[in-house]
Design a protein around this motif. Structure first.
Motif, PDB file in Angstrom:
ATOM      1  N   ASN A 208     -11.747  -0.689   3.780  1.00  0.00           N
ATOM      2  CA  ASN A 208     -10.366  -0.866   4.197  1.00  0.00           C
ATOM      3  C   ASN A 208     -10.258  -1.167   5.694  1.00  0.00           C
ATOM      4  O   ASN A 208      -9.642  -2.146   6.125  1.00  0.00           O
ATOM      5  N   ILE A 209     -10.900  -0.313   6.516  1.00  0.00           N
ATOM      6  CA  ILE A 209     -10.820  -0.475   7.967  1.00  0.00           C
ATOM      7  C   ILE A 209     -11.738  -1.591   8.458  1.00  0.00           C
ATOM      8  O   ILE A 209     -11.383  -2.376   9.346  1.00  0.00           O
ATOM      9  N   VAL A 245      -6.368  -5.584   1.652  1.00  0.00           N
ATOM     10  CA  VAL A 245      -5.782  -4.249   1.756  1.00  0.00           C
ATOM     11  C   VAL A 245      -5.212  -3.808   0.412  1.00  0.00           C
ATOM     12  O   VAL A 245      -5.409  -2.662  -0.025  1.00  0.00           O
ATOM     13  N   LEU A 246      -4.472  -4.708  -0.254  1.00  0.00           N
ATOM     14  CA  LEU A 246      -3.892  -4.349  -1.559  1.00  0.00           C
ATOM     15  C   LEU A 246      -4.976  -4.076  -2.581  1.00  0.00           C
ATOM     16  O   LEU A 246      -4.913  -3.083  -3.324  1.00  0.00           O
ATOM     17  N   ALA A 291      -0.670   4.446  -0.378  1.00  0.00           N
ATOM     18  CA  ALA A 291       0.145   4.304   0.840  1.00  0.00           C
ATOM     19  C   ALA A 291      -0.632   4.693   2.085  1.00  0.00           C
ATOM     20  O   ALA A 291      -0.528   4.039   3.143  1.00  0.00           O
ATOM     21  N   ILE A 292      -1.436   5.749   1.971  1.00  0.00           N
ATOM     22  CA  ILE A 292      -2.235   6.169   3.131  1.00  0.00           C
ATOM     23  C   ILE A 292      -3.234   5.087   3.523  1.00  0.00           C
ATOM     24  O   ILE A 292      -3.430   4.769   4.705  1.00  0.00           O
ATOM     25  N   GLY A 293      -3.870   4.473   2.534  1.00  0.00           N
ATOM     26  CA  GLY A 293      -4.832   3.400   2.815  1.00  0.00           C
ATOM     27  C   GLY A 293      -4.163   2.222   3.498  1.00  0.00           C
ATOM     28  O   GLY A 293      -4.713   1.652   4.458  1.00  0.00           O
ATOM     29  N   VAL A 298      -2.832  -0.958   8.429  1.00  0.00           N
ATOM     30  CA  VAL A 298      -1.847  -1.517   9.378  1.00  0.00           C
ATOM     31  C   VAL A 298      -2.119  -1.005  10.790  1.00  0.00           C
ATOM     32  O   VAL A 298      -2.060  -1.780  11.767  1.00  0.00           O
ATOM     33  N   ILE A 299      -2.398   0.296  10.903  1.00  0.00           N
ATOM     34  CA  ILE A 299      -2.700   0.850  12.230  1.00  0.00           C
ATOM     35  C   ILE A 299      -3.922   0.170  12.834  1.00  0.00           C
ATOM     36  O   ILE A 299      -3.958  -0.162  14.026  1.00  0.00           O
TER      37      ILE A 299
END
Length: 491
Positions: A208-209, A245-246, A291-293, A298-299
């Motif tokens: 993810n990151i 991301v999705l 949602a957390i992922g 986004v961050i």
């Protein structure tokens, strides 16, 4: 960084000054009363006078007169020897001043100082040219990058070491927190509990990151560049980031719901569930995990975009140009400081030599003054011996004449003159020679002043050469920037 020649010359000039302080008793005081008693002049004079001795026609001094003459002569010889020794010592000390040798070394000191400064300047110019050529290459690259990308009216955003540390810390913190939260939720169906869930979650968090960082840095930021292709690539990057991301976070959420049946082979249905019904999540915790992922992705996107300048590669070139400028200025300041140290060192050394010359001149004056005073004391001592001789002979003659019945010899009525013993080394150093040395010392001081002026001129010349080099290079850099702008416009 003064030359060893100057240091040795200063040590030579600082040799001890041998000023002899004369005592007025250097020749002693001839004690008339003591000698008169030792020779018993009055007693022997009366005894010899009673016998009318010496005879009236006597022409040769008798034994008493000879004894007086011997004592006076001995005192005179002793004083002459002491004076000769002192004057010889003074002459040796004048010779040891070695003004001619020091003048020769002094004439060489100035050119050596100038040579050292010129060598330092040349070495500094070579270093500055090398550094400046490197800086010009970086400036040319930087200028071309700005003009070709329309960035010549703003500087790039740069980051400090602290900001870099904080940005990286934010990403690592998000990775840790996302791994923890994901692991907590995945622990529900993991056969290994929380530990197993954490290891499984670490994979999803890294994807993810990691994908967010890579896509933002190398694809999404290209949208700000000039040219349709770059903007299209940036749009593709945005779409790819959204998709990744999705997919990653939906896969994580679906994985959580079927993880409990994974041991029974239900894990093979995860991909099919995502493809058939991607939003078909049945548990609120799964949506929270999704949602957390997305939030962490986004961050990460925002952190990476604001980490450096939005224009790709601009921060790197700005930082390199700033670093080269700083290093060039630092080297320039170091060279100026080196020149300052050389100038101040030589000024101090030459000033010390001037002070040492003045001290030697004072030493010469003291030696000459003491030697002249010695000559005066020697002459005064001779007069004192003459008075002593008059007194001693008077004691003998008067006591003799009182007891005589016959006429005394004619010499009893004459004054005995003590022969003067001239100083053989008295004229070894004439006053005109001292005056000549003083004149040479004045010339040497003028040479020192001229050499200090030359050192200051060389220092100013070195500063001017450094600054001229910098100005010429700035003009060259400005010309290159104009040329780059023209090339960018033609493109």
């Amino acid at each position: 960084m003064a030359s060893s020649t100057l240091s040795k010359l200063i040590d030579t000039f600082k040799t001890p000054q041998h000023d002899t302080r004369l005592s007025i008793e250097i020749f002693g005081q001839f004690d008339v009363d003591k000698v008169a008693k030792e020779l018993d002049l009055e007693g022997k004079g009366a005894a010899k006078g009673a016998n009318n001795q010496p005879s009236s026609d006597s022409q040769i001094p008798d034994e008493i007169e000879s004894q007086i003459q011997e004592r006076i002569s001995a005192a005179k010889s002793s004083a002459n020897e002491a004076a000769e020794n002192h004057i010889h010592t003074y002459n040796e000390r004048i010779s040891n001043l070695d003004f001619e040798g020091h003048f020769s070394e002094l004439r060489q000191a100035g050119p050596l100082a100038v040579s050292d400064i010129q060598a330092q300047i040349q070495s500094g110019l070579n270093d500055m040219n090398t550094r400046r050529r490197k800086l010009l290459d970086v400036e040319n690259e930087y200028s071309y990058f700005r003009t070709s990308n329309g960035l010549q009216y703003r500087t790039a955003k740069t980051v400090t070491s602290l900001e870099l540390f904080l940005r990286v810390l934010v990403i690592l913190t998000m990775l840790v927190f996302e791994t923890y939260f994901n692991g907590t939720y995945l622990a529900k169906g993991s056969t290994q509990g929380l530990i197993g869930g954490v290891f499984e979650a670490l994979t999803f968090a890294a994807l993810n990151i990691g994908f967010s960082i890579v896509l933002t840095l190398y694809v999404i930021k290209q949208i700000v560049r000039q040219g349709l292709i770059w903007k299209l690539l940036g749009l593709i990057g945005i779409g790819a980031w959204i998709a990744v991301v999705l997919v990653v976070n939906l896969a994580l959420a679906h994985y959580r719901e079927v993880a409990s049946t994974f041991a029974d082979g239900a894990g093979a249905d995860i991909l099919q569930n995502i493809l058939q019904n991607p939003l078909g999540l049945n548990e609120f915790e799964s949506w929270m995990l999704f949602a957390i992922g997305v939030l962490f992705a986004v961050i990460t996107l925002v952190d990476v975009i604001t980490f450096s300048d939005i224009y790709p590669g601009y921060t790197k070139r700005q930082a390199r140009w700033d670093e080269e400028q700083s290093e060039y200025k630092e080297q320039f300041d170091d060279l100026i400081e080196d020149l300052n140290e050389i100038k101040e060192d030589y000024q101090e050394q030459l000033s010390k030599i001037g002070a040492a010359l003045s001290a030697r001149q004072r030493e010469l004056d003291n030696i000459l003054s003491n030697r002249n005073r010695l000559s005066s004391l020697y002459a005064a001592h001779h007069e004192q011996l003459q008075r002593a001789a008059n007194a001693l002979f008077s004691f003998y003659y008067e006591s003799n004449k009182k007891c005589r019945t016959e006429q005394a010899p004619d010499r009893f009525n004459q004054r005995y003159l003590v022969p003067e013993m001239a100083l053989s080394t008295g004229a070894a150093f004439e006053p005109r020679e001292a005056q000549k040395i003083k004149s040479r010392i004045s010339q040497a001081k003028q040479i020192l002043d001229d050499q200090i002026k030359v050192v200051l001129d060389e220092y100013s010349n070195g500063i001017r050469q450094y600054r001229n080099l910098d100005i010429l290079n700035e003009e060259y850099s400005h010309g290159q920037e104009t040329q780059n702008a023209q090339q960018a416009e033609s493109i």
